[in-house]
Design a protein around this motif. Structure first.
Motif, PDB file in Angstrom:
ATOM      1  N   SER A   1     -63.974   2.668  13.075  1.00 42.39           N
ATOM      2  CA  SER A   1     -65.158   3.526  12.933  1.00 42.39           C
ATOM      3  C   SER A   1     -65.864   3.212  11.629  1.00 42.39           C
ATOM      4  O   SER A   1     -65.208   3.075  10.592  1.00 42.39           O
ATOM      5  CB  SER A   1     -64.742   5.004  12.881  1.00 42.39           C
TER       6      SER A   1
ATOM      7  N   ILE B   1     -52.465   1.624  10.810  1.00 47.68           N
ATOM      8  CA  ILE B   1     -51.948   2.540   9.790  1.00 47.68           C
ATOM      9  C   ILE B   1     -52.029   3.956  10.347  1.00 47.68           C
ATOM     10  O   ILE B   1     -53.056   4.353  10.906  1.00 47.68           O
ATOM     11  CB  ILE B   1     -52.768   2.433   8.483  1.00 47.68           C
TER      12      ILE B   1
ATOM     13  N   LYS C   1     -65.321   5.806   8.425  1.00 49.03           N
ATOM     14  CA  LYS C   1     -64.124   5.788   7.579  1.00 49.03           C
ATOM     15  C   LYS C   1     -64.153   4.620   6.591  1.00 49.03           C
ATOM     16  O   LYS C   1     -63.182   4.378   5.882  1.00 49.03           O
ATOM     17  CB  LYS C   1     -62.872   5.764   8.443  1.00 49.03           C
TER      18      LYS C   1
ATOM     19  N   THR D   1     -51.411   1.789  16.472  1.00 45.04           N
ATOM     20  CA  THR D   1     -52.225   1.984  15.277  1.00 45.04           C
ATOM     21  C   THR D   1     -51.763   1.061  14.155  1.00 45.04           C
ATOM     22  O   THR D   1     -50.565   0.818  13.997  1.00 45.04           O
ATOM     23  CB  THR D   1     -52.208   3.468  14.834  1.00 45.04           C
TER      24      THR D   1
ATOM     25  N   ALA E   1     -58.629   2.279  12.618  1.00 42.85           N
ATOM     26  CA  ALA E   1     -59.462   3.303  11.967  1.00 42.85           C
ATOM     27  C   ALA E   1     -59.052   3.564  10.519  1.00 42.85           C
ATOM     28  O   ALA E   1     -59.902   3.742   9.648  1.00 42.85           O
ATOM     29  CB  ALA E   1     -59.417   4.603  12.772  1.00 42.85           C
ATOM     30  N   GLN E   2     -57.733   3.599  10.252  1.00 47.64           N
ATOM     31  CA  GLN E   2     -57.275   3.899   8.886  1.00 47.64           C
ATOM     32  C   GLN E   2     -57.074   2.627   8.065  1.00 47.64           C
ATOM     33  O   GLN E   2     -56.794   2.712   6.871  1.00 47.64           O
ATOM     34  CB  GLN E   2     -55.960   4.678   8.914  1.00 47.64           C
TER      35      GLN E   2
ATOM     36  N   GLY F   1     -67.643   4.545  17.702  1.00 46.54           N
ATOM     37  CA  GLY F   1     -66.520   4.674  16.785  1.00 46.54           C
ATOM     38  C   GLY F   1     -65.231   4.276  17.472  1.00 46.54           C
ATOM     39  O   GLY F   1     -65.243   3.744  18.594  1.00 46.54           O
ATOM     40  N   THR F   2     -64.129   4.537  16.806  1.00 43.38           N
ATOM     41  CA  THR F   2     -62.815   4.174  17.326  1.00 43.38           C
ATOM     42  C   THR F   2     -62.572   4.778  18.709  1.00 43.38           C
ATOM     43  O   THR F   2     -62.122   4.095  19.633  1.00 43.38           O
ATOM     44  CB  THR F   2     -61.727   4.686  16.357  1.00 43.38           C
TER      45      THR F   2
ATOM     46  N   SER G   1     -56.867   9.838  20.022  1.00 46.24           N
ATOM     47  CA  SER G   1     -57.820   8.913  20.654  1.00 46.24           C
ATOM     48  C   SER G   1     -57.150   7.603  21.071  1.00 46.24           C
ATOM     49  O   SER G   1     -57.743   6.825  21.808  1.00 46.24           O
ATOM     50  CB  SER G   1     -59.033   8.655  19.757  1.00 46.24           C
TER      51      SER G   1
ATOM     52  N   GLY H   1     -59.097  10.427   5.059  1.00 46.43           N
ATOM     53  CA  GLY H   1     -58.549  10.077   6.371  1.00 46.43           C
ATOM     54  C   GLY H   1     -59.438  10.611   7.486  1.00 46.43           C
ATOM     55  O   GLY H   1     -59.460  10.066   8.589  1.00 46.43           O
TER      56      GLY H   1
HETATM   57  C1  LIG Z   1     -60.093   8.815  12.773  1.00 45.62           C
HETATM   58  C2  LIG Z   1     -59.137   8.081  13.636  1.00 45.62           C
HETATM   59  C3  LIG Z   1     -59.421   7.835  14.982  1.00 45.62           C
HETATM   60  C4  LIG Z   1     -60.659   8.372  15.649  1.00 45.62           C
HETATM   61  O1  LIG Z   1     -61.817   7.894  15.059  1.00 45.62           O
HETATM   62  P1  LIG Z   1     -63.243   8.496  15.466  1.00 45.62           P
HETATM   63  O2  LIG Z   1     -64.129   8.002  14.374  1.00 45.62           O
HETATM   64  O3  LIG Z   1     -63.089   9.995  15.467  1.00 45.62           O
HETATM   65  O4  LIG Z   1     -63.584   7.962  16.789  1.00 45.62           O
HETATM   66  C5  LIG Z   1     -58.522   7.111  15.713  1.00 45.62           C
HETATM   67  N1  LIG Z   1     -57.390   6.631  15.166  1.00 45.62           N
HETATM   68  C6  LIG Z   1     -57.081   6.836  13.883  1.00 45.62           C
HETATM   69  C7  LIG Z   1     -55.825   6.248  13.323  1.00 45.62           C
HETATM   70  C8  LIG Z   1     -57.938   7.575  13.076  1.00 45.62           C
HETATM   71  O5  LIG Z   1     -57.634   7.786  11.793  1.00 45.62           O
END
Ligand SMILES: *Cc1c(COP(=O)(O)O)cnc(C)c1O
Length: 399
Positions: A217, A167, A220, A165, A196-197, A88-89, A119, A25
C-alpha cells in the motif's frame, strides 16, 4: 540523519502535548514533497489518463506512467508492465485471489500463516469457498516466529498457493519469505508476499525473492491512501483472466464479447487514482534520495530502546519476541485492557493502536484479546521513545 522536518504534521500537538506518532503500522505521515506533488497535479495538470489528445492528458499520463517505472525500480521488477496500480494491499490480494479462481482444484491447499492480516486471510477464504480448496495456516511458536517444521509439513504437492506476510503487523516478525517461496515453488505452488509492513523496513527485491506476486500500500510508505501496487510476474499475468471489466482494460469490444489488453492495463479497469499514483511517484523519489539503510538501522535502534525500556516497567509484558523484528512492539499491561492503556497514552499526546490489529486469528492463537502496539517509522526519534516510556510508566500508576 533526521527527516522529521520533512513531515509537517509532526509539528502539531495532540491533546495539548507534542504529537508522538507511533501508529505507523496503520498508516504513515506524508512528507511535504508528496503533498506538493498532489497539489501540483490538481492545480496544473488534472486530466484523465491514456485517452484524450491534449497536452494536459499527456502530462497526467506521463506522471502516472513515470510512477509505474519508479515502482518497478523500487521492487526491482524486470518489466514495468509487471507493476499494476491498485487501491492498496487489500485490493491487490483480492485481485490475485479472483484471477486465480480457474487455477485452483477442489481439495487443493491454500497455505497462509497464523501471522496474517485479515486482508491476507479473507480473500483466500472467499476463493476457497468458490473452488472447494482448503485453507491451511502455518503455526507460530511462543516467540511469534513461524514454525518452519510446520511450514515444511504444510507446503506439499497439494499446495496451490502460498500467501505469506513479509513482516507481521501485529508482532513485527520478519519472516524468511525467500526460503518459504523457494519451498512453495519446489512443489509447483504459486506464491504471494504481503509486503504492506515491509516496504519501509527492508529493501524489496522481487527477483531475489522469486515470488509470483508482491503487494503493498502507498499509505504505509509516505504516499497517499487509495493507491498501492501489485507486482506480478509478466508471463503469468498475461495468462490470467481480468477481474474487473470496463474502460482501459479492453482491446476490442462488441456487444457479444471483448478482448483484453495485456498487463498492466488488463487489470486496471476504469479511471485510476491518478493523483494517488502521482503522490506515490513522489514518495518513491523521496525514498530514493534517503540513506535508507542508515534510517532503517536507526529505527531498529529505537525499537530496541523501546523494548528494553518497556521491559523495565513493572507490569508490562511484551507480546512476541521474534528472532528478527522490524518496527513493531506489542505489549500488555497488568490490570489494564489495551483500550484503557491506549486512552491513557492518547491523553499524553501519544498516538498508537490498541486491539487486534486485523490479526484476530493471531490474537486467539496467543490467547489474548489484543495488544497495545507501538509501531515506528523512519522519522521517529529518541524523544518519541522516551515519551512513550514515560507515558507507559505514568499509565501504570493509574491501573
Ligand atoms: C495494513 C496491512 C494490510 C492492509 O493494507 P490496506 O492498505 O488496508 O489495504 C495488509 N497486510 C498487512 C501486513 C498490513 O500491515
Amino acid at each position: 540523519m533526521n527527516i522529521r522536518g520533512d513531515f509537517p504534521i509532526l509539528q502539531r500537538t495532540s491533546r495539548g502535548k507534542p504529537l508522538v506518532y507511533l501508529d505507523n503500522g496503520a498508516t504513515t505521515q506524508k512528507p511535504q514533497c508528496v503533498i506538493d506533488a498532489i497539489d501540483d497535479y490538481y492545480r496544473l495538470r488534472n486530466a484523465n489518463v491514456h485517452r484524450a489528445a491534449h497536452e494536459l492528458a499527456e502530462e497526467a499520463t506521463a506522471l502516472m506512467e513515470a510512477a509505474r517505472t519508479k515502482g518497478q525500480h523500487f521492487v526491482n521488477a524486470t518489466y514495468r508492465e509487471e507493476i499494476i496500480f491498485t487501491r492498496g494491499t487489500t485490493e491487490g490480494i483480492n485481485l490475485v485471489a479472483q484471477i486465480l479462481s480457474q487455477r485452483i482444484q477442489p481439495g487443493q491447499d491454500i497455505v497462509i500463516s497464523q501471522l496474517e492480516h485479515h486482508s491476507n486471510i479473507v480473500p483466500w477464504q472467499l476463493l476457497a469457498q468458490r473452488t472447494g480448496a482448503n485453507i491451511l495456516a502455518i503455526d507460530i511458536d511462543e516467540s511469534g516466529d513461524l514454525d518452519l517444521q510446520d511450514a515444511a509439513n504444510k507446503i506439499t504437492s497439494n499446495t496451490a498457493v502460498l500467501a505469506i506476510t513479509h513482516i507481521s503487523n501485529g508482532l513485527g516478525t520478519i519472516n524468511p519469505v525467500a526460503q518459504l517461496v523457494q519451498q512453495a515453488k519446489a512443489v509447483g505452488a504459486l506464491t504471494l508476499v504481503d509486503g504492506a509492513q515491509a516496504v519501509l523496513h527492508c529493501a524489496i527485491d522481487v527477483q531475489a525473492l522469486d515470488c509470483d506476486f508482491y503487494v503493498f500500500s502507498g499509505h504505509k510508505m509516505f504516499a497517499p491512501t487509495g493507491i498501492g501496487i501489485l507486482y506480478g510476474r509478466l508471463a503469468l499475468l498475461n495468462e490470467l483472466p481480468p477481474w474487473q471489466g470496463g474502460g482501459e482494460m479492453i482491446d476490442q469490444v462488441s456487444i457479444e464479447s471483448s478482448t483484453y489488453q495485456n498487463a498492466p492495463f488488463r487489470f486496471e479497469a476504469g479511471t485510476p487514482n491518478i493523483a494517488g499514483a502521482v503522490g506515490l511517484g513522489a514518495a518513491f523519489d523521496y525514498l530514493s534520495e534517503l540513506p535508507m539503510q542508515t534510517l532503517i538501522d536507526d529505527e531498529a535502534t529505537l525499537v530496541a530502546r523501546a523494548l528494553s525500556g518497556l521491559k523495565q516497567i513493572p507490569g508490562v509484558r511484551i507480546v512476541g519476541e521474534p528472532q528478527q523484528r522490524a518496527s513493531v512492539v506489542s505489549f500488555l499491561m497488568d490490570g489494564g485492557h489495551p483500550n484503557d492503556v491506549g486512552t491513557l497514552l492518547d491523553q499524553q499526546g501519544i498516538a498508537l493502536r490498541t486491539g487486534h490489529h486485523c490479526n484476530m486469528p493471531l490474537m486467539s492463537r496467543l490467547g489474548i484479546p489484543g495488544t497495545v502496539r507501538a509501531s515506528f517509522s523512519l522519522y521517529n526519534d529518541e524523544t518519541d521513545v522516551d515519551t512513550l516510556l514515560a507515558g507507559v510508566e505514568k499509565a501504570a500508576t493509574f491501573l
